[in-house]
Design a protein around this motif. Sequence first.
Motif, PDB file in Angstrom:
ATOM      1  N   ARG A 155      12.222   1.861  -5.060  1.00  0.00           N
ATOM      2  CA  ARG A 155      13.239   0.984  -4.904  1.00  0.00           C
ATOM      3  C   ARG A 155      13.416  -0.177  -3.845  1.00  0.00           C
ATOM      4  O   ARG A 155      13.760  -1.219  -3.635  1.00  0.00           O
ATOM      5  CB  ARG A 155      14.792   1.150  -5.484  1.00  0.00           C
ATOM      6  CG  ARG A 155      14.925   1.806  -6.739  1.00  0.00           C
ATOM      7  CD  ARG A 155      14.640   0.823  -7.633  1.00  0.00           C
ATOM      8  NE  ARG A 155      15.721  -0.131  -7.651  1.00  0.00           N
ATOM      9  CZ  ARG A 155      15.661  -1.101  -8.727  1.00  0.00           C
ATOM     10  NH1 ARG A 155      14.908  -1.113  -9.707  1.00  0.00           N
ATOM     11  NH2 ARG A 155      16.608  -2.414  -8.393  1.00  0.00           N
ATOM     12  N   ALA A 156      13.141   0.622  -2.494  1.00  0.00           N
ATOM     13  CA  ALA A 156      13.180  -0.025  -1.094  1.00  0.00           C
ATOM     14  C   ALA A 156      12.212  -1.175  -0.974  1.00  0.00           C
ATOM     15  O   ALA A 156      12.365  -2.054  -0.233  1.00  0.00           O
ATOM     16  CB  ALA A 156      13.063   1.128   0.048  1.00  0.00           C
ATOM     17  N   GLY A 157      11.047  -1.164  -1.931  1.00  0.00           N
ATOM     18  CA  GLY A 157      10.005  -2.058  -1.618  1.00  0.00           C
ATOM     19  C   GLY A 157      10.563  -3.639  -2.320  1.00  0.00           C
ATOM     20  O   GLY A 157      10.003  -4.611  -1.520  1.00  0.00           O
ATOM     21  N   LEU A 158      11.778  -3.669  -3.108  1.00  0.00           N
ATOM     22  CA  LEU A 158      12.174  -4.975  -3.446  1.00  0.00           C
ATOM     23  C   LEU A 158      12.872  -5.504  -2.240  1.00  0.00           C
ATOM     24  O   LEU A 158      12.877  -6.872  -2.117  1.00  0.00           O
ATOM     25  CB  LEU A 158      13.262  -4.705  -4.329  1.00  0.00           C
ATOM     26  CG  LEU A 158      12.869  -4.089  -5.894  1.00  0.00           C
ATOM     27  CD1 LEU A 158      13.968  -4.016  -6.837  1.00  0.00           C
ATOM     28  CD2 LEU A 158      11.740  -5.329  -6.356  1.00  0.00           C
ATOM     29  N   HIS A 159      13.130  -4.662  -1.047  1.00  0.00           N
ATOM     30  CA  HIS A 159      13.934  -5.358   0.090  1.00  0.00           C
ATOM     31  C   HIS A 159      12.836  -5.569   1.255  1.00  0.00           C
ATOM     32  O   HIS A 159      13.373  -5.977   2.230  1.00  0.00           O
ATOM     33  CB  HIS A 159      15.082  -4.783   0.299  1.00  0.00           C
ATOM     34  CG  HIS A 159      16.118  -4.338  -0.748  1.00  0.00           C
ATOM     35  ND1 HIS A 159      16.590  -5.416  -1.681  1.00  0.00           N
ATOM     36  CD2 HIS A 159      15.890  -3.382  -1.516  1.00  0.00           C
ATOM     37  CE1 HIS A 159      17.115  -4.699  -2.517  1.00  0.00           C
ATOM     38  NE2 HIS A 159      17.033  -3.496  -2.768  1.00  0.00           N
ATOM     39  N   ASN A 160      11.609  -5.088   0.946  1.00  0.00           N
ATOM     40  CA  ASN A 160      10.677  -5.563   2.385  1.00  0.00           C
ATOM     41  C   ASN A 160       9.967  -6.959   2.114  1.00  0.00           C
ATOM     42  O   ASN A 160       9.895  -7.571   0.862  1.00  0.00           O
ATOM     43  CB  ASN A 160       9.725  -4.460   2.055  1.00  0.00           C
ATOM     44  CG  ASN A 160       9.900  -3.037   2.483  1.00  0.00           C
ATOM     45  OD1 ASN A 160       9.596  -2.148   1.890  1.00  0.00           O
ATOM     46  ND2 ASN A 160      10.881  -2.995   3.516  1.00  0.00           N
ATOM     47  N   VAL A 180       4.747  -3.395  -6.019  1.00  0.00           N
ATOM     48  CA  VAL A 180       6.073  -2.968  -5.825  1.00  0.00           C
ATOM     49  C   VAL A 180       6.685  -2.766  -7.270  1.00  0.00           C
ATOM     50  O   VAL A 180       7.018  -1.921  -7.735  1.00  0.00           O
ATOM     51  CB  VAL A 180       6.897  -3.621  -4.900  1.00  0.00           C
ATOM     52  CG1 VAL A 180       8.453  -3.234  -5.256  1.00  0.00           C
ATOM     53  CG2 VAL A 180       6.273  -3.747  -3.410  1.00  0.00           C
ATOM     54  N   ASN A 181       6.518  -4.082  -8.043  1.00  0.00           N
ATOM     55  CA  ASN A 181       7.195  -4.096  -9.489  1.00  0.00           C
ATOM     56  C   ASN A 181       6.320  -2.970 -10.263  1.00  0.00           C
ATOM     57  O   ASN A 181       7.021  -2.218 -11.026  1.00  0.00           O
ATOM     58  CB  ASN A 181       7.327  -5.130  -9.953  1.00  0.00           C
ATOM     59  CG  ASN A 181       8.365  -6.069  -9.256  1.00  0.00           C
ATOM     60  OD1 ASN A 181       9.693  -6.113  -9.729  1.00  0.00           O
ATOM     61  ND2 ASN A 181       8.107  -6.837  -8.238  1.00  0.00           N
ATOM     62  N   LYS A 182       5.311  -3.012 -10.462  1.00  0.00           N
ATOM     63  CA  LYS A 182       4.444  -1.821 -11.248  1.00  0.00           C
ATOM     64  C   LYS A 182       4.627  -0.486 -10.812  1.00  0.00           C
ATOM     65  O   LYS A 182       4.612   0.249 -11.613  1.00  0.00           O
ATOM     66  CB  LYS A 182       2.917  -2.278 -11.218  1.00  0.00           C
ATOM     67  CG  LYS A 182       2.922  -3.708 -12.085  1.00  0.00           C
ATOM     68  CD  LYS A 182       1.152  -3.824 -12.405  1.00  0.00           C
ATOM     69  CE  LYS A 182       1.014  -5.301 -13.224  1.00  0.00           C
ATOM     70  NZ  LYS A 182       1.625  -5.035 -14.600  1.00  0.00           N
ATOM     71  N   ALA A 230       0.779  -1.334  -0.252  1.00  0.00           N
ATOM     72  CA  ALA A 230      -0.054   0.020  -0.001  1.00  0.00           C
ATOM     73  C   ALA A 230       0.966   1.474  -0.030  1.00  0.00           C
ATOM     74  O   ALA A 230       0.573   2.421  -0.583  1.00  0.00           O
ATOM     75  CB  ALA A 230      -0.953  -0.029   1.089  1.00  0.00           C
ATOM     76  N   ALA A 231       1.901   1.307   0.769  1.00  0.00           N
ATOM     77  CA  ALA A 231       2.993   2.235   0.733  1.00  0.00           C
ATOM     78  C   ALA A 231       3.593   2.727  -0.741  1.00  0.00           C
ATOM     79  O   ALA A 231       3.722   3.964  -1.022  1.00  0.00           O
ATOM     80  CB  ALA A 231       4.032   2.107   1.761  1.00  0.00           C
ATOM     81  N   TYR A 232       3.875   1.518  -1.354  1.00  0.00           N
ATOM     82  CA  TYR A 232       4.558   1.582  -2.511  1.00  0.00           C
ATOM     83  C   TYR A 232       3.610   2.111  -3.722  1.00  0.00           C
ATOM     84  O   TYR A 232       3.766   2.766  -4.706  1.00  0.00           O
ATOM     85  CB  TYR A 232       5.269   0.617  -2.948  1.00  0.00           C
ATOM     86  CG  TYR A 232       6.484   0.362  -2.192  1.00  0.00           C
ATOM     87  CD1 TYR A 232       7.497   1.156  -2.144  1.00  0.00           C
ATOM     88  CD2 TYR A 232       6.211  -0.646  -1.098  1.00  0.00           C
ATOM     89  CE1 TYR A 232       8.550   1.331  -1.109  1.00  0.00           C
ATOM     90  CE2 TYR A 232       7.414  -0.700  -0.066  1.00  0.00           C
ATOM     91  CZ  TYR A 232       8.575   0.143  -0.128  1.00  0.00           C
ATOM     92  OH  TYR A 232       9.603   0.206   0.727  1.00  0.00           O
TER      93      TYR A 232
END
Length: 384
Positions: free
Chosen positions: A359-364, A326-328, A243-245
């Motif tokens: 980009r931080a979403g990849l690491h959550n 995140v990817n979209k 939701a944040a991303y």
Amino acid sequence: MKLTELETHAERLEHLREIVKPFRERAMKAEAEGRFPFENFEDLKKSGYPALAIPKSFAGTGISLVELLELQVEIAKADGATGLGIGWHMSVMKNIGENDPWPDGKFNKLAGEVIEDGILVNNAASEPASGSPSWGNLPLTTAKETESGWVLNGRKSFTTMAPILDYFIVSATIEGTEKVGNFLVSRKHEGVSVIHTWDSVAMHGTGSEDVVFENVKLESDDFLEYRPVGPKPSQGWLLHIPAAYYGVALAAREEALKFSTSYSPGDMEGTIADIPSVKERIGQIELRIMESGTFLFNTARKWDDGDADVRMAMREELGVAKLIVVNKAMEVVDLAMRIVGARSLSAKNPLQRCYRDVRAGLHNPPMDDITIQQLANKGIAEFR
């Protein structure tokens, strides 16, 4: 007027939009100064926001997961780091409140402090040496039982909102065993200190610092629970992360539309939004926003409407929701920056922060590769 005093979701959403209006400018200023955006979190606390996710059985507002995500998106659209940060507190309140695994009265007392004083809580689980608890390693942080309670020693990393948290839910290995327990630790305890280590260029405003616990003396009832053995149940509350991303993607979309519908180079009639190639990119942004938003909120709606068996079977869907969103969101930010051009790389332009934050979403959690492996295992098992 506090958000907790409003009766409908529409009223809360409208009021929250007013509260978060200053967040973007404040966050950019705080980041430029290398400090935590305290003002954003203080405004949320004053509004009663931290209490919204507490179930009604504990005198909270008891909002649904769908509503929580819609509110979180609005915060993250104004500032992704504030949205991701407060999302951890909200998800902890919702998860613990609905499952109530703690000793009698413990969560009730904590919930009362959240409702009355707006105190903030988050897990302190990751460690510099043993990594994320998702790897299954025993924490190097230890808890030694004494005649009067417990003594806690260790260091936690990536503790989001560390500069402003009132309580930490700390995982620790019980000394002399291979059991892991969770403990409720007040930042006021002697021996608790926050160490400034968070130098990330993405989501800098989450303040995900290290926290050190040095001979911290705890009462017996500060022990909350043992870490469950076996597969973890599905965790719908983790949808606060995508939701944040999604909020960051909406912010990027807004910047692209604002620029493309107002910029007219030279003697051009109309604006660049009328150029076919720009219109193609805008359409691609709209497509990705629609795809990710639909999957995110349909998944949350299924969680809200489902019983325990339905929720238990949603592990893969929850992971896919995070992966897709995140990817979209990264694709949306990239498209937005292509529309705006070199101006998007200006330190004054919000898009450069969207670019870093997304980009931080990849690491959550959960990580994309884990989600893909789970899908593969599920498909193979069903076919066999």
